[in-house]
Design a protein around this motif. Structure first.
Motif, PDB file in Angstrom:
ATOM      1  N   LEU A 135     -48.850  42.055  16.675  1.00 47.57           N
ATOM      2  CA  LEU A 135     -48.388  41.073  15.697  1.00 47.57           C
ATOM      3  C   LEU A 135     -47.074  40.438  16.144  1.00 47.57           C
ATOM      4  N   ILE A 136     -46.115  41.255  16.542  1.00 46.60           N
ATOM      5  CA  ILE A 136     -44.823  40.727  17.001  1.00 46.60           C
ATOM      6  C   ILE A 136     -45.004  39.866  18.247  1.00 46.60           C
ATOM      7  N   ALA A 137     -45.817  40.351  19.194  1.00 41.11           N
ATOM      8  CA  ALA A 137     -46.040  39.590  20.431  1.00 41.11           C
ATOM      9  C   ALA A 137     -46.721  38.260  20.144  1.00 41.11           C
ATOM     10  N   ALA A 138     -47.679  38.247  19.208  1.00 38.91           N
ATOM     11  CA  ALA A 138     -48.380  37.002  18.889  1.00 38.91           C
ATOM     12  C   ALA A 138     -47.435  35.974  18.290  1.00 38.91           C
ATOM     13  N   VAL A 146     -42.400  48.652   7.672  1.00 45.28           N
ATOM     14  CA  VAL A 146     -43.625  48.760   6.879  1.00 45.28           C
ATOM     15  C   VAL A 146     -44.738  49.447   7.666  1.00 45.28           C
ATOM     16  N   TRP A 147     -44.681  49.382   9.003  1.00 45.71           N
ATOM     17  CA  TRP A 147     -45.724  49.996   9.811  1.00 45.71           C
ATOM     18  C   TRP A 147     -45.385  51.436  10.209  1.00 45.71           C
ATOM     19  N   ALA A 148     -44.134  51.834  10.066  1.00 45.28           N
ATOM     20  CA  ALA A 148     -43.702  53.133  10.583  1.00 45.28           C
ATOM     21  C   ALA A 148     -44.532  54.307  10.070  1.00 45.28           C
ATOM     22  N   PRO A 149     -44.890  54.380   8.776  1.00 51.16           N
ATOM     23  CA  PRO A 149     -45.680  55.538   8.336  1.00 51.16           C
ATOM     24  C   PRO A 149     -47.043  55.650   8.998  1.00 51.16           C
ATOM     25  N   ARG A 150     -47.571  54.567   9.537  1.00 50.81           N
ATOM     26  CA  ARG A 150     -48.888  54.594  10.166  1.00 50.81           C
ATOM     27  C   ARG A 150     -48.836  54.935  11.656  1.00 50.81           C
ATOM     28  N   VAL A 151     -47.659  54.857  12.268  1.00 52.08           N
ATOM     29  CA  VAL A 151     -47.548  55.026  13.712  1.00 52.08           C
ATOM     30  C   VAL A 151     -47.496  56.510  14.046  1.00 52.08           C
ATOM     31  N   ARG A 152     -48.469  56.950  14.815  1.00 55.23           N
ATOM     32  CA  ARG A 152     -48.511  58.333  15.272  1.00 55.23           C
ATOM     33  C   ARG A 152     -48.381  58.442  16.787  1.00 55.23           C
ATOM     34  N   ALA A 178     -32.140  31.438  14.565  1.00 56.12           N
ATOM     35  CA  ALA A 178     -33.480  31.921  14.895  1.00 56.12           C
ATOM     36  C   ALA A 178     -33.443  33.384  15.324  1.00 56.12           C
ATOM     37  N   GLY A 179     -32.442  33.762  16.121  1.00 57.32           N
ATOM     38  CA  GLY A 179     -32.321  35.162  16.515  1.00 57.32           C
ATOM     39  C   GLY A 179     -32.055  36.070  15.332  1.00 57.32           C
ATOM     40  N   LEU A 180     -31.228  35.606  14.406  1.00 58.61           N
ATOM     41  CA  LEU A 180     -30.943  36.394  13.207  1.00 58.61           C
ATOM     42  C   LEU A 180     -32.215  36.622  12.391  1.00 58.61           C
ATOM     43  N   LEU A 181     -32.982  35.561  12.167  1.00 52.11           N
ATOM     44  CA  LEU A 181     -34.223  35.693  11.398  1.00 52.11           C
ATOM     45  C   LEU A 181     -35.246  36.555  12.135  1.00 52.11           C
ATOM     46  N   LEU A 182     -35.329  36.412  13.451  1.00 49.95           N
ATOM     47  CA  LEU A 182     -36.263  37.226  14.218  1.00 49.95           C
ATOM     48  C   LEU A 182     -35.923  38.703  14.110  1.00 49.95           C
ATOM     49  N   GLY A 183     -34.631  39.034  14.207  1.00 50.32           N
ATOM     50  CA  GLY A 183     -34.227  40.428  14.095  1.00 50.32           C
ATOM     51  C   GLY A 183     -34.560  41.020  12.738  1.00 50.32           C
ATOM     52  N   VAL A 184     -34.324  40.267  11.666  1.00 49.77           N
ATOM     53  CA  VAL A 184     -34.643  40.752  10.318  1.00 49.77           C
ATOM     54  C   VAL A 184     -36.141  40.952  10.170  1.00 49.77           C
ATOM     55  N   TRP A 185     -36.950  39.990  10.653  1.00 46.34           N
ATOM     56  CA  TRP A 185     -38.404  40.084  10.492  1.00 46.34           C
ATOM     57  C   TRP A 185     -38.985  41.231  11.306  1.00 46.34           C
ATOM     58  N   VAL A 186     -38.554  41.399  12.546  1.00 42.60           N
ATOM     59  CA  VAL A 186     -39.096  42.473  13.385  1.00 42.60           C
ATOM     60  C   VAL A 186     -38.751  43.839  12.794  1.00 42.60           C
ATOM     61  N   LEU A 216     -41.298  40.721  26.763  1.00 41.33           N
ATOM     62  CA  LEU A 216     -40.045  40.942  26.037  1.00 41.33           C
ATOM     63  C   LEU A 216     -40.290  41.176  24.549  1.00 41.33           C
ATOM     64  N   ALA A 217     -41.332  40.526  23.990  1.00 45.55           N
ATOM     65  CA  ALA A 217     -41.667  40.775  22.591  1.00 45.55           C
ATOM     66  C   ALA A 217     -42.160  42.204  22.395  1.00 45.55           C
ATOM     67  N   VAL A 218     -42.939  42.713  23.347  1.00 48.14           N
ATOM     68  CA  VAL A 218     -43.390  44.105  23.267  1.00 48.14           C
ATOM     69  C   VAL A 218     -42.195  45.053  23.359  1.00 48.14           C
ATOM     70  N   VAL A 219     -41.253  44.738  24.249  1.00 48.20           N
ATOM     71  CA  VAL A 219     -40.035  45.549  24.347  1.00 48.20           C
ATOM     72  C   VAL A 219     -39.294  45.558  23.011  1.00 48.20           C
ATOM     73  N   LEU A 220     -39.156  44.383  22.410  1.00 47.62           N
ATOM     74  CA  LEU A 220     -38.463  44.286  21.127  1.00 47.62           C
ATOM     75  C   LEU A 220     -39.175  45.115  20.066  1.00 47.62           C
ATOM     76  N   GLY A 221     -40.515  45.038  20.031  1.00 48.74           N
ATOM     77  CA  GLY A 221     -41.258  45.811  19.055  1.00 48.74           C
ATOM     78  C   GLY A 221     -41.172  47.303  19.281  1.00 48.74           C
ATOM     79  N   LEU A 222     -41.246  47.735  20.542  1.00 49.96           N
ATOM     80  CA  LEU A 222     -41.133  49.165  20.844  1.00 49.96           C
ATOM     81  C   LEU A 222     -39.786  49.725  20.406  1.00 49.96           C
ATOM     82  N   ARG A 223     -38.734  49.000  20.744  1.00 48.26           N
ATOM     83  CA  ARG A 223     -37.409  49.485  20.358  1.00 48.26           C
ATOM     84  C   ARG A 223     -37.246  49.506  18.836  1.00 48.26           C
ATOM     85  N   ALA A 224     -37.835  48.514  18.149  1.00 44.89           N
ATOM     86  CA  ALA A 224     -37.734  48.490  16.689  1.00 44.89           C
ATOM     87  C   ALA A 224     -38.488  49.661  16.069  1.00 44.89           C
ATOM     88  N   LEU A 225     -39.664  49.997  16.607  1.00 46.67           N
ATOM     89  CA  LEU A 225     -40.421  51.133  16.079  1.00 46.67           C
ATOM     90  C   LEU A 225     -39.687  52.446  16.309  1.00 46.67           C
TER      91      LEU A 225
END
Length: 684
Positions: free
Chosen positions: A458-461, A441-447, A427-435, A364-373
């Motif tokens: 990082l998000i999954a960890a 910050v990572w978006a320019p590096r993602v190809r 906790a959900g509010l803070l998690l959403g802001v952090w993710v 689920l953390a990977v899902v959250l990260g994928l959707r955020a990217l």
């Protein structure tokens, strides 16, 4: 970003899997437990005394013997329920296409229309085989793609078949959309999604609702054994369980819709990659009949609104953004996934199957990260995602079947339970802001997917390492009510004390706190400062920024002192006042620095506020060691880590609150124009 990371359809499907299996780990119809081993019943008074003794930390050998004698082996029932879900899903998936063809009396397309369809399939799919069928009974303009592994079917209605002669571009748009489903390989996901949702409804939801109705009529709550539950059962618990089952039905419907609606937008995007002219699709959406308001059309729930699909033809926002519903579903599924591992009921059970909570948390953390990217370019997600996760985490924990058994095992005030849900929401509010910050910050590096592995890991960890500990706080709240602070009248203070004790016990050693600082702050900020390319434009100037910073600093310091004093009065009631004073002063100092930094900053206010708090913690430690305390009474390392932890907590909350307040200020002059970011329209 749309074409760089995988499609959202597969990631949404993970939600439904976690929801279905997490629920059955705690609750299942009684027929599955018929073959389980039942222990000898224990009188309610004896069980109540043993339970309260265990909660208060007293070991009684007689209670241990009674517990083993009364224990119930639930492993076989759990396996049977899992197997039933898998079997029903598999049967529907394998035999569903043949049943659909027979039920709707579909027949193969022949003649000139078939030749045109075959040519279009060869053009966009290459050598992949597709069987074209005709729905003679449907006069509307419609299409349908379905199938299973090795067999793909595309159905055109009688209305679509008639378009072949009257409006060839519109005919082509309908067929290409259905062929796009085949090309996107979402037919299997769709079939399994529908099959699993039907199986979940048949095995869990419908029997659960019937059990709740029977419980209301009989006066005994479902799946609670009256002879073994110390506080008995009641009609109230049956009503609670009925509400939970209805809530689970709504949540499962939302997850099902999230999967099916995302595939439709991806299919539209695939059509645009095959033909740049969006006019036929736009005409198709404009000419479609308006959906019925009442009764609700089930097919509308599997397709996005036509206005959303029209908007996605012109700009990528609807294609990439998460919106509010998806984070709600993800947060609800996450809480339900953690329930079999961290709830009070789960902690008190033995002879149960080990629940792989961390595995589901990782997925689920990977899902959250994928959707955020994917959604990093959607401004509306800055509000929708944190709020959705806040509602989802709290709502999912409220819907978990363990809430009923927790209350039967150790009832505690409803106000305390609601305060615990507030903790989950924050906790959900803070998690959403952090993710979202990590994704930005990572978006320019993602190809591609390979370059996206670093932020995903990082998000999954972070999520995997903290999930079980954080959800255990809800059980600690129950234990604290019975054992430690029954006299605390303020429910929010009761919850804050329980959560603070958990944080202090985990982070005061130093190593975990340093790891948390590195993962949560330093790694994303290092990536932000070393990212190549155009810097992010600063936020527009706002009036009253200096006044806000000063006012927020004063308010944050005052509130922090009051809250810290209330919490420390219970946490350190045997340690004197010296440590409590150091903690309160340090937290207030960090909160004031964070508020000033966040109020004056025009970019990354929360991160800069946290850095200011971290710097303040170092200064505070030096002042304590060199000025305030004599050398012979230097504080040990663990105390410094405890003070640092409290200061970072206060800095985070103050920085976040100040950053949100700055958005409410009026803008001075024209806002800075955001740089245009080209986005590919090809689906991922």
């Amino acid at each position: 970003m749309t074409g760089r990371v995988p499609s959202a359809t597969a990631s949404a499907f993970v939600l439904l899997i976690s929801l279905a299996f997490a629920t059955t780990a705690i609750y299942r119809p009684g027929v599955f437990d018929r073959l389980s081993t039942h222990g000898s019943p224990v009188p309610p008074k004896v069980r109540e005394a043993c339970l309260l003794a265990a909660l208060k930390g007293r070991d009684d050998p007689a209670c241990e013997v009674l517990g083993r004698a009364a224990d119930q082996d639930l492993r076989l029932g759990t396996l049977l329920c899992f197997a039933t879900l898998v079997l029903l899903t598999g049967l529907q998936y394998w035999f569903g296409p043949a049943w659909r063809i027979r039920r709707r009396r579909l027949r193969p397309v022949a003649g000139e229309v078939h030749d045109e369809l075959a040519r279009m399939a060869q053009e966009v799919l290459g050598g992949r085989r597709v069987v074209f069928l005709l729905d003679v009974l449907n006069p509307a303009v419609a299409g349908l793609a379905f199938g299973r592994a090795g067999r793909s079917y595309v159905v055109i209605s009688r209305g679509t078949w008639m378009l072949y002669e009257r409006d060839r571009p519109l005919f082509r748009a309908v067929v290409l959309h259905e062929l796009a489903h085949v090309r996107n390989r979402d037919l299997g996901i769709t079939a399994v999604t529908l099959a699993m949702w039907r199986s979940y409804a048949a095995v869990i939801l419908v029997p659960g609702l019937l059990a709740a109705v029977i419980g209301v009529l009989s006066g005994h709550a479902p799946f609670l054994r009256p002879l073994e539950m110390p506080f008995g059962s009641s009609v109230v618990l049956s009503w609670l369980f009925a509400a939970q089952i209805i809530g689970l039905a709504v949540l499962s419907w939302l997850t099902r819709s999230a999967v099916l609606q995302s595939r439709e937008l991806m299919a539209d995007a695939r059509v645009l990659s095959w033909q740049e002219d969006a006019t036929p699709l736009r005409r198709l959406f404009e000419d479609a009949p308006a959906p019925r308001r009442w009764p609700v059309s089930l097919r509308v729930r599997t397709h996005p609104h036509l206005a959303v699909r029209r908007a996605a033809l012109d700009e990528p926002g609807p294609l990439v953004r998460q919106g509010f519903v998806f984070p709600v579903a993800l947060g609800g599924c996450f809480s339900l996934t953690m329930d079999p591992a961290a709830s009070f009921t789960a902690l008190g059970r033995t002879n149960t199957l080990p629940w792989p909570a961390e595995v589901f948390a990782l997925l689920l953390a990977v899902v959250l990260g994928l959707r955020a990217l994917r959604a990093v370019e959607a401004p509306s997600d800055a509000v929708h995602v944190p709020l959705g996760l806040a509602v989802g985490l709290a709502g999912g924990w409220l819907l978990a079947p363990s809430r009923m058994t927790d209350h039967a095992l150790a009832p505690f005030p409803v106000s305390v339970q609601l305060a615990g849900l507030v903790l989950l929401a924050v906790a959900g509010l803070l998690l959403g802001v952090w993710v979202r910050w990590v994704a930005r910050v990572w978006a320019p590096r993602v190809r591609d997917l390979r370059s996206a592995l670093a932020p995903l890991l990082l998000i999954a960890a972070v999520v995997t390492l903290t999930a079980r500990t954080f959800y255990r706080v809800q059980s600690d709240i129950i234990i604290a009510h019975v054992q430690d602070y029954p006299a605390v009248s303020d429910p929010l203070a009761h919850v804050l004390i329980s959560a603070q004790i958990t944080l202090d016990s985990r982070l005061s050693t130093g190593a975990l706190l340093l790891v948390a600082v590195v993962l949560l702050m330093l790694v994303p900020m290092a990536v932000r400062f070393t990212t190549l390319g155009e810097p992010r434009p600063p936020a527009p100037r706002r009036t009253g920024r200096v006044a806000l910073a000063v006012g927020s600093a004063a308010a944050a310091a005052l509130i922090t002192v009051l809250v810290s004093g209330t919490v420390n009065a219970y946490v350190f009631q045997r340690a004197g006042t010296t440590l409590s004073d150091h903690l309160a002063v340090g937290a207030a100092f960090a909160a004031a620095l964070a508020a000033v930094a966040a109020g004056l900053s025009r970019t990354s206010p929360v991160a800069k506020g946290m850095l200011a708090g971290l710097a303040g913690a170092v200064v505070h430690a030096l002042v304590l060691e060199l000025v305030v305390l004599p050398l012979r009474t230097a504080l040990p390392w663990t105390i410094h880590m405890l003070i640092l932890e409290r200061m970072l907590e206060a800095a985070l909350i103050a920085g976040l609150a100040t950053a949100l307040l700055t958005r409410l200020l009026p803008v001075r002059g024209e806002p800075a124009a955001a740089a245009a970011v080209p986005v590919a329209k090809t689906p991922g």
